[in-house]
Design a protein around this motif. Structure first.
Motif, PDB file in Angstrom:
ATOM      1  N   MET A  62       0.829  -1.196   0.000  1.00 51.97           N
ATOM      2  CA  MET A  62       0.000   0.000   0.000  1.00 51.97           C
ATOM      3  C   MET A  62       0.865   1.248   0.000  1.00 51.97           C
ATOM      4  N   PRO A  63       1.588   1.477  -1.081  1.00 54.61           N
ATOM      5  CA  PRO A  63       2.534   2.593  -1.135  1.00 54.61           C
ATOM      6  C   PRO A  63       1.843   3.927  -1.213  1.00 54.61           C
ATOM      7  N   ALA A  64       2.501   4.951  -0.695  1.00 59.95           N
ATOM      8  CA  ALA A  64       1.969   6.300  -0.796  1.00 59.95           C
ATOM      9  C   ALA A  64       2.154   6.815  -2.209  1.00 59.95           C
ATOM     10  N   ALA A  65       1.376   7.831  -2.541  1.00 62.87           N
ATOM     11  CA  ALA A  65       1.464   8.410  -3.872  1.00 62.87           C
ATOM     12  C   ALA A  65       1.265   9.914  -3.760  1.00 62.87           C
ATOM     13  N   GLU A  66       1.550  10.629  -4.839  1.00 62.19           N
ATOM     14  CA  GLU A  66       1.413  12.075  -4.835  1.00 62.19           C
ATOM     15  C   GLU A  66       0.610  12.513  -6.052  1.00 62.19           C
ATOM     16  N   GLY A  67      -0.122  13.627  -5.904  1.00 66.18           N
ATOM     17  CA  GLY A  67      -0.804  14.226  -7.035  1.00 66.18           C
ATOM     18  C   GLY A  67      -2.120  13.576  -7.366  1.00 66.18           C
ATOM     19  N   SER A  68      -2.659  13.963  -8.542  1.00 57.43           N
ATOM     20  CA  SER A  68      -3.948  13.441  -8.988  1.00 57.43           C
ATOM     21  C   SER A  68      -3.811  11.974  -9.391  1.00 57.43           C
ATOM     22  N   LEU A  69      -4.669  11.149  -8.841  1.00 54.87           N
ATOM     23  CA  LEU A  69      -4.612   9.722  -9.141  1.00 54.87           C
ATOM     24  C   LEU A  69      -5.758   9.261 -10.019  1.00 54.87           C
ATOM     25  N   LEU A  70      -6.911   9.888  -9.912  1.00 53.10           N
ATOM     26  CA  LEU A  70      -8.050   9.509 -10.744  1.00 53.10           C
ATOM     27  C   LEU A  70      -8.714  10.768 -11.286  1.00 53.10           C
ATOM     28  N   GLU A  71      -8.864  10.821 -12.597  1.00 51.96           N
ATOM     29  CA  GLU A  71      -9.562  11.922 -13.243  1.00 51.96           C
ATOM     30  C   GLU A  71     -10.578  11.354 -14.229  1.00 51.96           C
ATOM     31  N   VAL A  72     -11.830  11.639 -13.972  1.00 50.33           N
ATOM     32  CA  VAL A  72     -12.927  11.196 -14.831  1.00 50.33           C
ATOM     33  C   VAL A  72     -13.516  12.433 -15.483  1.00 50.33           C
ATOM     34  N   THR A 102     -20.172   9.306 -19.556  1.00 54.45           N
ATOM     35  CA  THR A 102     -21.574   9.099 -19.900  1.00 54.45           C
ATOM     36  C   THR A 102     -21.803   7.627 -20.199  1.00 54.45           C
ATOM     37  N   ARG A 103     -22.943   7.113 -19.717  1.00 57.27           N
ATOM     38  CA  ARG A 103     -23.320   5.732 -20.026  1.00 57.27           C
ATOM     39  C   ARG A 103     -24.809   5.681 -20.340  1.00 57.27           C
ATOM     40  N   ARG A 104     -25.102   5.189 -21.543  1.00 51.44           N
ATOM     41  CA  ARG A 104     -26.489   5.046 -21.980  1.00 51.44           C
ATOM     42  C   ARG A 104     -26.847   3.572 -22.112  1.00 51.44           C
ATOM     43  N   PHE A 105     -28.041   3.253 -21.733  1.00 49.99           N
ATOM     44  CA  PHE A 105     -28.597   1.921 -21.947  1.00 49.99           C
ATOM     45  C   PHE A 105     -29.809   2.104 -22.854  1.00 49.99           C
ATOM     46  N   GLY A 106     -29.613   1.889 -24.151  1.00 51.81           N
ATOM     47  CA  GLY A 106     -30.684   2.166 -25.082  1.00 51.81           C
ATOM     48  C   GLY A 106     -31.012   3.646 -25.061  1.00 51.81           C
ATOM     49  N   GLY A 107     -32.285   3.962 -24.786  1.00 50.78           N
ATOM     50  CA  GLY A 107     -32.689   5.358 -24.739  1.00 50.78           C
ATOM     51  C   GLY A 107     -32.585   5.980 -23.368  1.00 50.78           C
ATOM     52  N   VAL A 108     -32.051   5.232 -22.406  1.00 53.48           N
ATOM     53  CA  VAL A 108     -31.935   5.720 -21.029  1.00 53.48           C
ATOM     54  C   VAL A 108     -30.488   6.121 -20.751  1.00 53.48           C
ATOM     55  N   THR A 109     -30.289   7.331 -20.260  1.00 51.49           N
ATOM     56  CA  THR A 109     -28.955   7.789 -19.870  1.00 51.49           C
ATOM     57  C   THR A 109     -28.803   7.624 -18.369  1.00 51.49           C
ATOM     58  N   ALA A 110     -27.980   6.658 -17.960  1.00 48.61           N
ATOM     59  CA  ALA A 110     -27.794   6.367 -16.537  1.00 48.61           C
ATOM     60  C   ALA A 110     -26.804   7.315 -15.878  1.00 48.61           C
ATOM     61  N   VAL A 111     -25.787   7.728 -16.625  1.00 50.68           N
ATOM     62  CA  VAL A 111     -24.797   8.688 -16.143  1.00 50.68           C
ATOM     63  C   VAL A 111     -24.531   9.660 -17.274  1.00 50.68           C
ATOM     64  N   GLU A 112     -24.517  10.945 -16.959  1.00 50.02           N
ATOM     65  CA  GLU A 112     -24.328  11.951 -17.996  1.00 50.02           C
ATOM     66  C   GLU A 112     -23.284  12.985 -17.585  1.00 50.02           C
ATOM     67  N   ASP A 113     -22.199  13.028 -18.352  1.00 50.25           N
ATOM     68  CA  ASP A 113     -21.173  14.068 -18.216  1.00 50.25           C
ATOM     69  C   ASP A 113     -20.623  14.165 -16.790  1.00 50.25           C
ATOM     70  N   LEU A 114     -20.337  13.025 -16.192  1.00 50.89           N
ATOM     71  CA  LEU A 114     -19.774  13.021 -14.837  1.00 50.89           C
ATOM     72  C   LEU A 114     -18.305  13.428 -14.873  1.00 50.89           C
ATOM     73  N   ARG A 115     -17.950  14.361 -13.991  1.00 52.80           N
ATOM     74  CA  ARG A 115     -16.559  14.779 -13.832  1.00 52.80           C
ATOM     75  C   ARG A 115     -16.166  14.572 -12.381  1.00 52.80           C
ATOM     76  N   LEU A 116     -15.064  13.881 -12.213  1.00 56.73           N
ATOM     77  CA  LEU A 116     -14.657  13.491 -10.864  1.00 56.73           C
ATOM     78  C   LEU A 116     -13.137  13.447 -10.808  1.00 56.73           C
ATOM     79  N   ARG A 117     -12.591  13.976  -9.718  1.00 53.66           N
ATOM     80  CA  ARG A 117     -11.142  13.941  -9.528  1.00 53.66           C
ATOM     81  C   ARG A 117     -10.849  13.548  -8.093  1.00 53.66           C
ATOM     82  N   ALA A 118      -9.885  12.635  -7.936  1.00 52.42           N
ATOM     83  CA  ALA A 118      -9.437  12.229  -6.607  1.00 52.42           C
ATOM     84  C   ALA A 118      -7.919  12.294  -6.565  1.00 52.42           C
ATOM     85  N   ASP A 119      -7.394  13.102  -5.655  1.00 53.73           N
ATOM     86  CA  ASP A 119      -5.954  13.242  -5.490  1.00 53.73           C
ATOM     87  C   ASP A 119      -5.447  12.288  -4.424  1.00 53.73           C
ATOM     88  N   ALA A 120      -4.156  12.122  -4.391  1.00 56.04           N
ATOM     89  CA  ALA A 120      -3.539  11.250  -3.394  1.00 56.04           C
ATOM     90  C   ALA A 120      -3.928  11.692  -1.988  1.00 56.04           C
TER      91      ALA A 120
END
Length: 260
Positions: free
Chosen positions: A1-11, A15-33
């Motif tokens: 479980m090493p330490a880390a620095e800076g941004s680790l996850l950037e979304v 967007t995720r569509r299932f047919g005509g249904v949009t389950a997630v739309e234009d999600l923006r997410l950032r998680a830093d160390a």
């Protein structure tokens, strides 16, 4: 479980569509160390769908997913895990007839797609370290199916940590937990983030979220309606009106709410 620095996850623009249904739309997410970032919203808001996209379990319809500087969109789950991401699930998924230590060892092999390989000393050291870290060392030889509920949740987290992730996604880890178990969980999440691991949390318990999060994103019908510091989210009228049903209450008690 090493330490880390800076941004680790950037979304970005996820967007995720299932047919005509949009389950997630234009999600923006950032998680830093070392950050704890929470995603909240009622059932059906798209939280778990977003997790499934990020972890490679389902393919996004659009958007980017960057893990520690690497584009992982479209990769198979084991390749996302190998890149440094691990997760737990809303419903506990343990190998009931295996011991606690064996369950954690499976987490060590998970990013290798479960392929058998010679057991190395580093694997055993990692299992021991994760059991000590999560307080389960004394239960190493017990069958996972015989654990108390709170310990089963902790075992899922220990198994996820065995792969040395840089980002840990927790899907409702406090679901069904009693107050004592929730306090222990909060302490564990804080300890994980202190290592430099980025933690992204889906959770319905608002008090828990507000107590441990650095930032909070709120979803409604797959769309982000608020994002910011916990104090900002608690005062956001869109969140209060959309989720708590108390738009006319000048001082709503958000900490007393569990979102459904």
């Amino acid at each position: 479980m090493p330490a880390a620095e800076g941004s680790l996850l950037e979304v970005g623009g996820l967007t995720r569509r299932f047919g005509g249904v949009t389950a997630v739309e234009d999600l923006r997410l950032r998680a830093d160390a070392g950050q704890v970032v929470s995603v909240i919203g009622p059932n059906g808001a798209g939280k778990t769908t977003a997790f499934n996209c990020v972890t490679g379990m389902i393919a996004p319809s659009a958007g980017t997913i960057v893990l520690a500087g690497r584009n992982v969109r479209g990769l198979a789950p084991h390749r996302v895990a190998a890149a440094g991401l691990a997760r737990t699930f809303q419903s506990i998924r343990l190998f009931e007839e295996m011991t606690v230590a064996e369950n954690v060892l499976m987490g060590r092999f998970a990013r290798d797609r479960g392929l058998l390989r010679p057991l190395a000393r580093a694997d055993l050291d990692a299992v021991r370290r994760c059991l000590d870290f999560t307080g389960l060392a004394g239960a190493a030889d017990r069958l996972a199916g015989g654990l108390a509920y709170g310990d089963r949740r902790r075992l899922e987290i220990a198994r996820a940590l065995a792969g040395d992730p840089r980002v840990l996604l927790l899907d409702e880890p406090a679901a069904g937990a009693n107050p004592t178990e929730k306090r222990a969980l909060m302490e564990l999440i804080a300890a994980i983030s202190a290592l430099g691991t980025a933690v992204v949390l889906i959770e319905h318990d608002v008090a828990l979220v507000m107590s441990i999060s650095d930032r909070v994103t709120v979803l409604e019908h797959g769309r982000t309606i608020a994002e910011g510091l916990p104090a900002e989210i608690q005062e956001d009228q869109r969140v209060i009106a959309a989720y708590l049903g108390v738009p006319d209450d000048p001082e709503p008690d958000l900490d007393a709410v569990v979102l459904r």
